[in-house]
Design a protein around this motif. Structure first.
Motif, short mmCIF file in Angstrom:
data_model
loop_
_atom_site.label_atom_id
_atom_site.label_comp_id
_atom_site.label_asym_id
_atom_site.label_seq_id
_atom_site.Cartn_x
_atom_site.Cartn_y
_atom_site.Cartn_z
N LEU A 192 45.62 74.01 22.29
CA LEU A 192 45.89 74.63 24.31
C LEU A 192 45.17 75.91 24.66
O LEU A 192 45.42 76.47 25.83
N LEU A 193 46.31 77.25 23.86
CA LEU A 193 45.58 78.49 24.46
C LEU A 193 44.52 78.99 23.92
O LEU A 193 43.89 79.82 24.83
N LEU A 194 43.68 78.48 22.98
CA LEU A 194 42.10 78.64 22.32
C LEU A 194 42.03 77.77 23.65
O LEU A 194 40.69 78.40 24.21
N ALA A 195 42.13 76.75 24.68
CA ALA A 195 40.97 75.62 25.95
C ALA A 195 41.28 77.64 27.05
O ALA A 195 40.89 77.49 27.86
N TRP A 196 42.47 78.06 27.26
CA TRP A 196 43.03 78.54 28.48
C TRP A 196 42.49 80.18 28.56
O TRP A 196 41.58 80.06 29.22
N VAL A 197 41.88 80.39 26.93
CA VAL A 197 41.54 81.63 26.87
C VAL A 197 39.95 81.36 27.35
O VAL A 197 38.77 82.74 27.43
N TYR A 198 38.89 79.96 26.25
CA TYR A 198 37.48 79.67 26.65
C TYR A 198 37.43 79.50 27.96
O TYR A 198 36.10 80.49 28.34
N ALA A 199 37.85 78.99 28.64
CA ALA A 199 37.73 78.76 30.24
C ALA A 199 38.25 80.36 31.09
O ALA A 199 37.13 79.88 31.64
N LYS A 243 57.93 78.03 26.36
CA LYS A 243 57.51 78.78 27.32
C LYS A 243 56.60 79.65 27.88
O LYS A 243 55.82 78.19 29.18
N ILE A 244 55.04 80.15 26.59
CA ILE A 244 53.70 80.28 27.24
C ILE A 244 53.58 78.90 27.26
O ILE A 244 52.30 78.09 28.09
N GLY A 245 53.70 77.76 26.32
CA GLY A 245 53.03 76.53 26.13
C GLY A 245 53.86 75.87 27.72
O GLY A 245 52.54 74.97 27.94
N ARG A 246 55.18 75.91 28.17
CA ARG A 246 55.30 75.17 29.66
C ARG A 246 54.40 75.34 31.04
O ARG A 246 54.13 74.48 31.82
N TYR A 247 54.13 77.29 30.68
CA TYR A 247 53.20 77.72 31.59
C TYR A 247 51.82 76.94 31.49
O TYR A 247 50.99 76.79 32.72
N MET A 248 51.41 77.19 30.34
CA MET A 248 50.01 76.51 30.28
C MET A 248 49.84 75.50 30.76
O MET A 248 48.57 74.71 31.45
N ILE A 249 51.19 74.28 30.23
CA ILE A 249 50.84 72.76 30.80
C ILE A 249 50.64 72.48 31.96
O ILE A 249 49.97 71.50 33.22
N SER A 250 52.11 73.40 32.46
CA SER A 250 52.67 73.46 34.13
C SER A 250 50.40 73.20 35.54
O SER A 250 50.85 72.76 36.45
N VAL A 251 49.63 74.07 34.67
CA VAL A 251 48.54 74.37 35.05
C VAL A 251 47.65 73.39 35.08
O VAL A 251 47.65 73.25 34.49
N GLY A 252 47.46 72.13 36.37
CA GLY A 252 46.79 71.28 35.30
C GLY A 252 47.76 70.43 34.56
O GLY A 252 46.61 69.22 33.89
N LYS A 253 48.49 69.92 35.16
CA LYS A 253 49.30 69.21 34.40
C LYS A 253 48.91 67.57 33.47
O LYS A 253 48.83 66.94 33.37
N SER A 254 48.22 67.61 35.48
CA SER A 254 47.53 66.16 35.88
C SER A 254 46.65 65.86 34.32
O SER A 254 46.17 64.52 33.90
#
Length: 256
Positions: free
Chosen positions: A89-96, A220-231
């Motif tokens: 998930l972190l990799l996906a966010w960093v690349y985006a 905590k970081i995972g909850r924040y990353m999931i909350s953006v675009g949770k659907s």
């Protein structure tokens, strides 16, 4: 019902494979390695500071971001095959985010280059001799005026920039799709479903408090990353099936 259908229509694309014949895992690994080699130039860019090379703030920040991306890649790359939800998930966010930032930097550099080119053309035009002096004499005595191809070069450069940007967007969608698949697979194996999740059609959040991945800083970081675009990240099979049926019905109606 109408809102659910509209949300399905506006959802992000979710590639099922990489380039149509490779798995998402293989595609994620290849794209990540390509990004690693691309960002390695940031190391050489920062090393030029020790040689006395002068660089702008824009160049320095671009090289610094490259170093940060390399550090994240070194942390996440081993977990692609392992299928670890947080690292993927972190990799996906960093690349985006890097795709967006790189696009902004490319736009800034291209704009600066274009303005500098225009300034040079204006300087040459203001101090240029008469048009007759620019004429070229060919072997047969015919005179021709050289044609400027600056417009063609600029258009070709813009086409390349847009093309590479679209490729980066596709690569970002591939990594995001793989991260989503990793998260949903982990949820199916490790997280029990609740009635609320079944009714909403989304999977449980593995980074929620009390969930298997909800502890510590990563939680905590995972909850924040999931909350953006949770659907998108937790959209269950029901959403996928509804979207597939909607697309299939549109395809059938268009052929009638």
């Amino acid at each position: 019902m109408i809102s659910s259908r509209s949300s399905c229509r506006l959802r992000l694309p979710r590639p099922r494979s990489f380039l149509g014949f490779m798995s998402l895992q293989t595609g994620t690994e290849l794209v990540s390695l390509a990004l690693l080699f691309n960002k390695a130039t940031g190391i050489y860019g920062l090393l030029t500071l020790f040689t006395g090379f002068q660089m702008s703030i824009l160049q320095f920040t671009a090289y610094f971001i490259s170093i940060a991306v390399i550090a994240v890649l070194a942390f996440c790359l081993p977990h692609i095959r392992k299928g670890t939800p947080f690292q993927n998930l972190l990799l996906a966010w960093v690349y985006a985010v890097d795709t967006i930032v790189s696009g902004l930097y490319t736009t800034a550099f291209a704009t600066g280059w274009y303005m500098q080119l225009k300034e040079m053309q204006a300087t040459v035009a203001s101090g240029a001799p008469e048009e007759e002096e620019f004429q070229m004499v060919e072997p047969r005595g015919e005179t021709t005026t050289p044609v400027r191809d600056d417009g063609i070069d600029t258009a070709f450069s813009m086409v390349l920039i847009i093309g590479f940007t679209l490729i980066r967007i596709y690569f970002s969608l591939v990594i995001m799709a793989y991260a989503r698949a990793v998260i949903l697979r982990f949820v199916d194996e490790r997280v029990p479903e609740s009635d609320e999740d079944d009714e909403s059609g989304s999977a449980p959040n593995p980074f929620a408090e009390g969930a298997p991945l909800g502890e510590g800083l990563e939680g905590k970081i995972g909850r924040y990353m999931i909350s953006v675009g949770k659907s998108y990240w937790l959209g269950g099979r029901k959403e996928d099936e509804e979207w597939a049926k909607d697309v299939h019905s549109k395809f059938r109606s268009s052929r009638r």
